[in-house]
Scaffold this motif. Structure first.
Motif: not given
Length: 383
Positions: A160-164, A217-218, A222-225
């Protein structure tokens, strides 16, 4: 009138380089102050939990003494102070999984806590017959640069490294001004395999800055994503889950040194040094010693270095002038090739068969293996 027990000229006083603004390796004693606010009606539970903790910490190597104090003005406010022979044994204990488990019962009876750590620089003395002198030495005060350095690290699921990396790079920067006295200066984010390291620089109150960032919020988006990709599950809506995650993710800065030069063209890099089990602190100390010695060398490409360490995770953040690979020995923090052999005994992985070749291809390969991939490096306008 009181007198200082150890004058500035005493040989026990640790002389430190003016180029080192932060270090846990000078051998001086450490004073830890924990401010605690207990829920109304939970004092008895707090005391019982504290007694269990106290009976354990007394046996931790490096621990000298401890005090529990209650406010004379507000019974809900408590203060725990402890003294340690030096910072490394405390940091090793406080970052251990055992410590995380032991303090967990406190969370149900404590509304808020704040931990502060200080080197003992001077002290008054009232000699008592038969009393043993305090262990550890005193140091000369450091001249800091007003910047607090801290990092967080966590691992994501392999693959998942690229997505993260894309999620962590594509977000709007939070407002840098936290309050009248606190400002975010710089955030640098790197990947090494599936390990993420986020280093931040703050002027003012680190805790206030971390809370400020977490509320944006931004940043929350990101943390939730990235939550589905984390190897350690967390629920940011659950205070206990979030607390445990960020406790384990904390990667404290243990040493910072600067050559005293500024170069607008300098680039920031991060190097990861996976240590053998139980060798993380010694590895960080070895790198700190080398960086401190190299700071006096005007030929060095490294303008400043910050070493972060927790357990067996050691990360070295460096600002470099010119090509990172121009001098692998210095870039790796090993200007003294004669001590490369010691480094190989501390790193997790096979040691090279011929350490005499370390100045050649071995160091070049080590540099490539340690180099972390940059994700983002952001500075506030007035940093």
């Amino acid at each position: 009138m009181t007198t200082m027990s150890t004058p500035a000229s005493d040989p026990l006083t640790r002389q430190v380089s003016h180029q080192v603004s932060q270090s846990v390796f000078d051998g001086s004693r450490l004073r830890v102050v924990l401010l605690v606010e207990v829920y109304d009606g939970a004092q008895q539970q707090f005391l019982e939990t504290y007694e269990q903790l106290r009976s354990h910490v007394e046996s931790v190597p490096g621990h000298i003494s401890e005090q529990l104090c209650q406010s004379i003005e507000n019974p809900s406010q408590w203060l725990i102070t402890s003294e340690w022979e030096s910072a490394p044994p405390f940091l090793s204990w406080v970052s251990s999984e055992e410590h995380v488990r032991m303090v967990k019962p406190l969370h149900s009876c404590v509304r808020d806590t704040r931990s502060l750590r200080f080197h003992v620089v001077r002290e008054t003395s009232h000699p008592t017959a038969g009393a043993e002198p305090a262990r550890g030495g005193l140091q000369t005060p450091r001249i800091g640069d007003g910047v607090i350095r801290h990092a967080l690290t966590f691992t994501v699921k392999p693959g998942s490294e690229d997505v993260v990396a894309k999620i962590l790079a594509d977000y709007a920067s939070p407002e840098p001004q936290v309050d009248d006295t606190t400002r975010l200066c710089r955030t640098s984010l790197f990947l090494h395999g599936n390990r993420v390291v986020r280093a931040i620089e703050v002027r003012g109150d680190l805790l206030a800055a971390l809370r400020h960032v977490a509320e944006q919020p931004e940043v929350r988006a990101v943390e939730e994503a990235i939550n589905p990709y984390l190897e350690q599950d967390r629920d940011l809506g659950d205070p206990e889950s979030a607390r445990v995650f960020y406790t384990r993710a904390a990667l404290p800065a243990v040493h910072h040194v600067t050559a005293g030069e500024r170069d607008p063209a300098a680039r920031r890099h991060a190097l990861s040094y996976p240590a053998r089990p139980g060798c993380g602190m010694r590895l960080a100390q070895l790198l700190a010693e080398h960086d401190e010695a190299a700071a006096d060398d005007p030929r060095s490409a490294v303008l400043c270095s910050t070493i972060f360490q927790r357990d067996d995770v050691v990360v070295r953040l460096i600002d470099v002038r010119g090509d990172l690979a121009a001098d692998p020995a210095v870039t790796l923090g090993l200007p003294d090739a004669g001590r490369v052999a010691e480094l190989t005994t501390l790193l997790d992985g096979p040691a090279p068969a011929d350490t005499s070749a370390a100045e050649g291809g071995v160091l070049a390969r080590a540099l490539e293996g340690a180099r972390m991939e940059p994700v983002t490096d952001r500075r506030s306008p007035d940093a």
